[in-house]
Design an enzyme around this catalytic site. Structure first.
Site, PDB file in Angstrom:
ATOM      1  N   GLU A  97      12.081 -10.045  14.828  1.00 42.17           N
ATOM      2  CA  GLU A  97      13.165  -9.114  14.690  1.00 42.17           C
ATOM      3  C   GLU A  97      13.913  -8.729  15.818  1.00 42.17           C
ATOM      4  OE1 GLU A  97      11.215  -6.007  11.891  1.00 42.17           O
ATOM      5  OE2 GLU A  97      11.572  -7.431  10.166  1.00 42.17           O
ATOM      6  N   ASP A 122       6.673  -8.929   3.470  1.00 40.80           N
ATOM      7  CA  ASP A 122       6.621  -7.601   4.090  1.00 40.80           C
ATOM      8  C   ASP A 122       6.586  -6.373   3.121  1.00 40.80           C
ATOM      9  OD1 ASP A 122       7.222  -5.767   5.972  1.00 40.80           O
ATOM     10  OD2 ASP A 122       9.388  -5.874   6.201  1.00 40.80           O
ATOM     11  N   GLU A 164      -3.280  -6.048   8.143  1.00 39.61           N
ATOM     12  CA  GLU A 164      -2.537  -4.850   8.488  1.00 39.61           C
ATOM     13  C   GLU A 164      -1.656  -4.580   6.917  1.00 39.61           C
ATOM     14  OE1 GLU A 164       0.896  -5.420  11.415  1.00 39.61           O
ATOM     15  OE2 GLU A 164       2.093  -3.855  10.383  1.00 39.61           O
ATOM     16  N   GLU A 179       7.228   2.383   2.461  1.00 43.03           N
ATOM     17  CA  GLU A 179       8.822   1.830   2.757  1.00 43.03           C
ATOM     18  C   GLU A 179       9.268   1.071   1.557  1.00 43.03           C
ATOM     19  OE1 GLU A 179       8.910  -1.273   6.029  1.00 43.03           O
ATOM     20  OE2 GLU A 179      11.011  -1.484   5.754  1.00 43.03           O
TER      21      GLU A 179
HETATM   22  C1  GCU Z   1       9.555  -4.116   8.486  1.00 46.85           C
HETATM   23  C2  GCU Z   1      10.151  -2.783   8.660  1.00 46.85           C
HETATM   24  C3  GCU Z   1      10.733  -2.714   9.903  1.00 46.85           C
HETATM   25  C4  GCU Z   1       9.455  -2.936  10.957  1.00 46.85           C
HETATM   26  C5  GCU Z   1       9.031  -4.266  10.424  1.00 46.85           C
HETATM   27  C6  GCU Z   1       7.474  -4.457  11.478  1.00 46.85           C
HETATM   28  O1  GCU Z   1      10.682  -5.310   8.513  1.00 46.85           O
HETATM   29  O2  GCU Z   1      11.375  -2.688   7.732  1.00 46.85           O
HETATM   30  O3  GCU Z   1      10.926  -1.263  10.166  1.00 46.85           O
HETATM   31  O4  GCU Z   1       9.732  -2.882  12.378  1.00 46.85           O
HETATM   32  O5  GCU Z   1       8.561  -4.331   9.004  1.00 46.85           O
HETATM   33  O6  GCU Z   1       6.561  -4.401  10.667  1.00 46.85           O
HETATM   34  O7  GCU Z   1       7.491  -4.792  12.468  1.00 46.85           O
END
Ligand code: GCU
Length: 677
Positions: free
Chosen positions: A284, A363, A385, A391
């Site tokens: 990300e 996720d 994890e 969320e």
């Molecule tokens: C999800 C979440 C993010 C977080 C990511 C992660 O995508 O929305 O906020 O940073 O997981 O686990 O790194």
């Protein structure tokens, strides 16, 4: 505020007398930090439970007492347990035995003694007889970790219970009272590690590993140390550039390696028992080894070399996928990504590297299959994890007790070494004989007075810790423990709240995204329905609903080939439209709305029915909670009541938005002719 550690006074009566008679004194032998903590926890806890503060010395009048200490440091511990019995206690385990006029709590380490102390308090809260205690407890998992996603500005990524208790105004807070109270909560359920900043390490957090912040990080670590919890930091892979002034963060560059070694040495000067680094890299938009054409083993091993001299570990996350996809591209499959990236690296990670793998391949959705990485890397340390913070499961406005979901994940059969190769055995390291293993989870707390926003969301934090200690505990059992410690021993409260917790996951699932397909939430916020919110975006989270059907074809035969990542019969089951379980159908297959499920219903009718039922069952939660008025402390009752009203209303919204969407897409009416807008 005290959550499950309120130690509510025992009701006047025989049991209270019984407990008081066994707890006239608490005698600690040894001066280790955690033994002293155990002593003060027992003193405070017993004072609250029985109304009488215990003495510190063995009573001269022959009264009963509690003796605590390690086998090495306490005569009582040494004398009460034989050599063989001592040998059965693992590093962080404990034994408790009623022996003559004392109850002895003994551990191989001071940490074990502390866990034993909390265990005894738990037993007293639940009304257990103390006359003949004789138990041995060893934690099943070595790493029992919490990940804070807290930022230095005081915000919490995916936090739903207020601001951070660690940070405010771009700094670490000076008053660590709440951090201490949090440490107590974590230790009381056996957790032993915490990473204190968001996995997305931003500008200032990148500097946590420098002199600018280390003195304050060290104070936090000291607070956790008293409770047997090791502190970790999330690091930024590009830190050598961002704070080190180097031109590269290439893990194979000598100057970069040197820089990390210096950082490690300095961190350990401040925090001699520092746990290590948690790393989100090439994920990300975070930096990572890919920038330099290196792989994740190169990146993780470089950090591992820096930490090894001090006994530290690198926890490397496997949440790596292409987040710039095109919905037209049917070949790229986010679910495949972690396995594709990491399995070729099996055997290349150093001993002090541990991969942290999310339970599902996507996720933290309300329903996902297990990540096929579990069981696929026999030569690599791995932790599982979970996400305690809700969320995608109602953001602590909706009730969703996640322990049953985690249990299901842990019991999943991977077939990696034939029958019995469950995920929990991959996680605890025993399946492949790994030196490190365990659990990690994203915390759900903030500075709200009740810690978790929804008062019942505390059960998830509690349950996570208990499950990390022993994955074989039942969801009901954990719920009952939590309820009695939190609300007292009223039968009606126990039965009602337990029932509500146990059905909550299924309720939430039944009005949100159907049959394992996931998402359908408002982009970015991940709360509330938006069926196509992510459908044409770059994140790879599609449901592919059109006028004919819905679902993601992940088969080898005609789809992305993801099903082949599973072992044994799992691969065949998921490949087969007939054999895939209903609840995961749309995760693996694209089907017409008229496809008939194992339940005998068509997909479209299932969608309608479960949305209607889900909204009704959510309303049922309100009614159940309201029946407890007068039995639960008024302010907590009120907080709960507000949340259940919101859930009820928002469940109806989910029902209507989804039903309308699918009615208009498919043109197929509800067989029962209910209102669809
Ligand atoms: C999800 C979440 C993010 C977080 C990511 C992660 O995508 O929305 O906020 O940073 O997981 O686990 O790194």
């Amino acid at each position: 505020y005290g959550a499950w550690l309120n130690h509510l006074p025992l009701a006047e009566g025989a049991y209270r007398e019984h407990a008081a008679s066994w707890t006239k004194a608490v005698v600690a032998e040894g001066t280790e930090l955690c033994v002293l903590t155990a002593l003060s926890e027992l003193e405070d806890g017993i004072a609250k439970l029985t109304g009488k503060r215990p003495e510190k010395d063995i009573p001269q009048n022959g009264s009963r007492y509690i003796a605590i200490g390690t086998f090495a440091g306490s005569a009582a511990a040494k004398e009460t347990f034989s050599r063989e019995e001592q040998a059965e206690v693992a590093a962080e385990g404990f034994r408790i035995r009623t022996s003559g006029r004392s109850i002895v709590i003994a551990g191989a380490s001071a940490q074990g003694v502390l866990y034993g102390a909390f265990h005894l308090l738990r037993l007293i809260s639940s009304g257990a007889s103390l006359d003949e205690l004789n138990l041995l407890e060893n934690p099943v998992n070595g790493i029992r970790m919490i990940n804070q996603w807290d930022n230095i500005d005081g915000s919490i990524e995916r936090g739903y219970a207020g601001n951070s208790i660690f940070y405010a105004n771009d700094d670490i807070v000076d008053d660590l009272t709440r951090v201490r109270d949090y440490a107590r909560m974590l230790a009381s359920v056996g957790l032993n590690a915490i990473s204190i900043n968001n996995v997305n390490a931003h500008r200032y957090e990148t500097m946590f590993i420098t002199e600018r912040f280390l003195p304050k990080v060290a104070r936090v670590a000291e607070t956790f140390r008293k409770y047997g919890i090791k502190t970790f930091l999330s690091i930024n892979f590009a830190a050598p550039i961002e704070v080190g002034g180097l031109e590269t963060a290439d893990p194979l560059e000598a100057s970069v390696q040197e820089w990390w070694k210096e950082r490690a040495a300095e961190i350990y000067r401040y925090i001699p028992d520092f746990g290590g680094f948690l790393v989100k890299a090439d994920s990300e938009n975070r930096p990572g080894p890919f920038t330099y054409d290196r792989d994740h083993a190169d990146g993780a091993n470089m950090l591992a070399d820096a930490l090894r001299p001090f006994g530290g570990v690198v926890i490397w996350r496997c949440f790596v996928y292409n987040c710039k996809q095109d919905w037209r591209d049917r070949k790229t499959d986010r679910a495949r990504a972690a396995y594709d990236h990491f399995t070729p690296l099996d055997g290349r990670f150093k001993d002090n590297v541990i991969l942290q793998v999310k339970n599902g391949p996507m996720d933290f959705q309300v329903r996902e299959p297990l990540s096929p990485l579990f069981g696929a890397m026999p030569n690599t340390n791995m932790t599982i994890e979970f996400q305690i913070t809700q969320e995608y499961t109602g953001q602590q406005r909706h009730l969703c007790y996640l322990v049953p979901q985690w249990k299901e994940a842990l019991e999943f059969e991977t077939y990696a070494r034939g029958e019995g190769s469950t995920v929990k055995r991959v996680a605890d390291g025993t399946l492949f004989g790994r030196s490190y293993g365990g659990f990690a989870a994203v915390s759900n707390i903030g500075d709200d007075a009740n810690w978790t926003g929804h008062p019942l969301a505390q059960a998830n934090l509690y349950g996570y810790g208990r499950l990390a200690w022993n994955p074989d505990l039942t969801s009901e059992g954990i719920a009952a423990e939590w309820i009695t410690q939190t609300f007292g021993s009223n039968e009606q409260v126990l039965e009602t709240v337990s029932g509500m917790l146990m059905e909550s996951w299924s309720i939430y699932e039944s009005y949100t995204a159907p049959l394992g397909v996931g998402w359908m939430v408002t982009p970015h916020y991940h709360y509330g329905p938006d069926v196509d919110g992510y459908e044409y975006s770059k994140w790879g989270t599609y449901h592919f609903a059109d006028l004919h059907g819905i679902g993601v074809d992940r088969t080898v035969k005609s789809g992305t080939g993801y099903t082949a990542q599973y072992q044994g019969s799992n691969a065949e089951v998921y490949e087969s439209l007939e054999r895939t379980p209903d609840e995961l159908l749309l995760f693996f297959h694209h089907v017409p709305y008229t496809h008939v499920l194992k339940s005998g219903k068509t997909v479209i009718q299932h969608i309608y029915d479960t949305r209607f039922e889900g909204a009704e069952r959510a309303a049922g939660l309100t009614a159940k909670w309201n029946s407890l008025e007068g039995l639960i402390e008024p302010s907590i009752f009120e907080e709960g009541k507000q949340r259940f009203l919101i859930q009820e209303e928002h469940a109806q919204h989910w029902r209507d938005v989804l039903n309308t969407y699918f009615f208009r897409k498919s043109g197929l009416p509800d067989a029962l002719g209910r209102t669809i807008y």
